[in-house]
Design a protein around this motif. Structure first.
Motif, mmCIF file in Angstrom:
data_model
loop_
_atom_site.group_PDB
_atom_site.id
_atom_site.type_symbol
_atom_site.label_atom_id
_atom_site.label_comp_id
_atom_site.label_asym_id
_atom_site.label_seq_id
_atom_site.Cartn_x
_atom_site.Cartn_y
_atom_site.Cartn_z
ATOM 1 N N UNK A 1 0.835 -1.199 0.000
ATOM 2 C CA UNK A 1 0.000 0.000 0.000
ATOM 3 C C UNK A 1 0.873 1.253 0.000
ATOM 4 N N UNK A 2 0.427 2.264 -0.745
ATOM 5 C CA UNK A 2 1.095 3.569 -0.718
ATOM 6 C C UNK A 2 0.022 4.644 -0.802
ATOM 7 N N UNK A 3 0.435 5.878 -0.522
ATOM 8 C CA UNK A 3 -0.510 6.998 -0.667
ATOM 9 C C UNK A 3 -0.223 7.763 -1.949
ATOM 10 N N UNK A 4 1.025 8.200 -2.115
ATOM 11 C CA UNK A 4 1.357 9.058 -3.262
ATOM 12 C C UNK A 4 2.657 8.648 -3.931
ATOM 13 N N UNK A 5 3.023 7.397 -3.871
ATOM 14 C CA UNK A 5 4.317 6.965 -4.413
ATOM 15 C C UNK A 5 4.160 5.752 -5.327
ATOM 16 N N UNK A 6 3.408 5.892 -6.446
ATOM 17 C CA UNK A 6 3.163 4.720 -7.298
ATOM 18 C C UNK A 6 4.445 4.097 -7.838
ATOM 19 N N UNK A 7 5.429 4.930 -8.167
ATOM 20 C CA UNK A 7 6.655 4.378 -8.773
ATOM 21 C C UNK A 7 7.431 3.529 -7.764
ATOM 22 N N UNK A 8 7.586 4.074 -6.536
ATOM 23 C CA UNK A 8 8.316 3.327 -5.502
ATOM 24 C C UNK A 8 7.579 2.028 -5.175
ATOM 25 N N UNK A 9 6.255 2.121 -5.071
ATOM 26 C CA UNK A 9 5.461 0.937 -4.711
ATOM 27 C C UNK A 9 5.567 -0.124 -5.797
ATOM 28 N N UNK A 10 5.504 0.307 -7.050
ATOM 29 C CA UNK A 10 5.585 -0.638 -8.174
ATOM 30 C C UNK A 10 6.973 -1.275 -8.241
ATOM 31 N N UNK A 11 8.000 -0.453 -7.972
ATOM 32 C CA UNK A 11 9.371 -0.988 -7.986
ATOM 33 C C UNK A 11 9.534 -2.047 -6.885
ATOM 34 N N UNK A 12 8.953 -1.776 -5.718
ATOM 35 C CA UNK A 12 9.045 -2.752 -4.626
ATOM 36 C C UNK A 12 8.300 -4.033 -5.003
ATOM 37 N N UNK A 13 7.096 -3.881 -5.569
ATOM 38 C CA UNK A 13 6.323 -5.076 -5.951
ATOM 39 C C UNK A 13 7.142 -5.965 -6.883
ATOM 40 N N UNK A 14 7.817 -5.336 -7.843
ATOM 41 C CA UNK A 14 8.605 -6.101 -8.809
ATOM 42 C C UNK A 14 9.815 -6.774 -8.136
ATOM 43 N N UNK A 15 10.292 -6.150 -7.068
ATOM 44 C CA UNK A 15 11.483 -6.661 -6.375
ATOM 45 C C UNK A 15 11.144 -7.811 -5.420
ATOM 46 N N UNK A 16 9.888 -7.902 -4.995
ATOM 47 C CA UNK A 16 9.514 -8.903 -3.989
ATOM 48 C C UNK A 16 9.660 -10.310 -4.560
ATOM 49 N N UNK A 17 10.249 -11.225 -3.787
ATOM 50 C CA UNK A 17 10.307 -12.603 -4.267
ATOM 51 C C UNK A 17 8.899 -13.206 -4.331
ATOM 52 N N UNK A 18 8.689 -14.123 -5.254
ATOM 53 C CA UNK A 18 7.385 -14.798 -5.372
ATOM 54 C C UNK A 18 6.449 -14.036 -6.292
ATOM 55 N N UNK A 19 5.238 -14.620 -6.498
ATOM 56 C CA UNK A 19 4.264 -14.039 -7.421
ATOM 57 C C UNK A 19 3.019 -13.586 -6.676
ATOM 58 N N UNK A 20 2.190 -12.831 -7.401
ATOM 59 C CA UNK A 20 0.855 -12.499 -6.900
ATOM 60 C C UNK A 20 0.786 -11.277 -6.008
ATOM 61 N N UNK A 21 1.868 -10.530 -5.901
ATOM 62 C CA UNK A 21 1.846 -9.308 -5.088
ATOM 63 C C UNK A 21 1.087 -8.218 -5.838
ATOM 64 N N UNK A 22 0.438 -7.319 -5.081
ATOM 65 C CA UNK A 22 -0.309 -6.229 -5.723
ATOM 66 C C UNK A 22 0.064 -4.896 -5.079
ATOM 67 N N UNK A 23 -0.196 -3.826 -5.842
ATOM 68 C CA UNK A 23 0.003 -2.464 -5.335
ATOM 69 C C UNK A 23 -1.377 -1.832 -5.172
ATOM 70 N N UNK A 24 -1.622 -1.213 -4.018
ATOM 71 C CA UNK A 24 -2.897 -0.514 -3.804
ATOM 72 C C UNK A 24 -2.610 0.872 -3.251
ATOM 73 N N UNK A 25 -3.546 1.777 -3.523
ATOM 74 C CA UNK A 25 -3.352 3.171 -3.141
ATOM 75 C C UNK A 25 -4.509 3.661 -2.290
ATOM 76 N N UNK A 26 -4.206 4.457 -1.257
ATOM 77 C CA UNK A 26 -5.265 5.131 -0.485
ATOM 78 C C UNK A 26 -4.638 6.088 0.498
ATOM 79 N N UNK A 27 -5.385 7.144 0.791
ATOM 80 C CA UNK A 27 -5.096 7.944 1.980
ATOM 81 C C UNK A 27 -5.868 7.245 3.099
#
Ligand code: NAD
Length: 243
Positions: free
Chosen positions: A28-54
């Motif tokens: 989850x992130x609030x205003x950092x889609x790029x950082x969140x997406x980069x982390x998702x790609x870096x995480x070992x394994x499959x099926x991780x997702x990125x979600x956004x909210x305040x």
């Protein structure tokens, strides 16, 4: 598992730790889609997702939690990590600034976790785990950031109340309360003489690393940790023990 505020700092370390043990992670992130997406790609394994909210916005917190439950088939673990730490000494800020910081801090650090928790519990089965990332400021005082200390004390109380309320559903709720941790949130505090003074509070002569907080969260979220429900884990490297 869902970890809020995961794009950097302690939340990022928590996401990495859960993925390393084979869990699917909602970053989850609030205003950092790029950082969140980069982390998702870096995480070992499959099926991780990125979600956004305040998280302070009730509608956004609800929508985000539902997105996670749909993507992961439920929410087994929630880590309420997102938070803010604002400098607002009572003798220096205007009354308007004082009001604004109190409202924002309580909204993000206390109402936010309450919003996400209410929704997450509805997607959690027996064995569910909630871990709140609080702070030593809850019980040691934060002279220049009193709203922060109050928000974290509220988070501790919320965790203890919900540990009782959710036990009949098989859900455990625990809290970690670190002192200073090397992250962007406290970079300024850790500079110069002030930083040296903070580091020497611990006989180890340093502050915590995000991975050390993540390791405790991993345990508190594990199946073995039902009996740790209601605890507040003081993670402070033997700081504050000297007489
Ligand atoms: P950080 O600033 O790197 O991370 C905080 C995260 O929360 C960021 O990703 C930010 O985007 C997110 N966030 C802030 N407001 C939000 C909102 N309204 N909605 C959604 N997300 C929001 O700091 P960190 O040190 O990694 O802090 C993580 C947690 O640990 C916080 O709750 C903090 O209070 C707590 N903590 C930190 C320290 C420390 O010394 N770094 C010590 C004790 C406790």
């Amino acid at each position: 598992m869902l970890v809020t505020g995961a794009s950097r700092g302690i939340g990022r370390a928590i996401a990495l730790a859960f993925a390393a043990q084979g869990d699917r992670v909602a970053v989850h992130h609030r205003n950092s889609p790029d950082l969140a997406e980069r982390l998702r790609a870096e995480l070992p394994g499959d099926g991780h997702v990125v979600v956004r909210a305040d998280v302070a916005d009730p509608a956004q917190a609800r929508r985000m939690t539902e997105e996670v439950a749909t993507a992961l088939g439920g929410i087994d673990v929630l880590v309420n990590n997102a938070g803010i730490f604002v400098h607002h000494p009572i003798t220096e800020v205007t009354y308007e600034e004082w009001q604004a910081v109190w409202r924002e801090t309580l909204d993000v650090n206390l109402i936010g976790p309450a919003n996400v928790t209410w929704n997450a519990v509805r997607h959690m089965g027996r064995g569910g785990r909630i871990v709140n990332v609080s702070s030593r400021g809850a019980f040691r005082g934060e002279p220049d950031s009193p709203a922060y200390g109050a928000s974290k004390a509220g988070m501790n109380a919320m965790g203890q109340s919900l540990a009782i309320a959710l036990a009949p559903l098989g859900i455990a709720v625990a809290t970690v309360a670190p002192g200073f941790v090397e992250t962007d949130m406290v970079t300024e505090h850790l500079k110069g003489e002030r930083g040296d003074a903070i580091r020497t509070q611990s006989p180890f002569g340093r502050v915590a690393r995000p991975e050390e907080i993540a390791a405790a969260v991993l345990y508190l979220a594990s199946p073995a940790a039902e009996w740790a429900s209601g605890t507040i884990v003081d993670l402070n490297g033997a700081s504050y023990l000297r007489s």
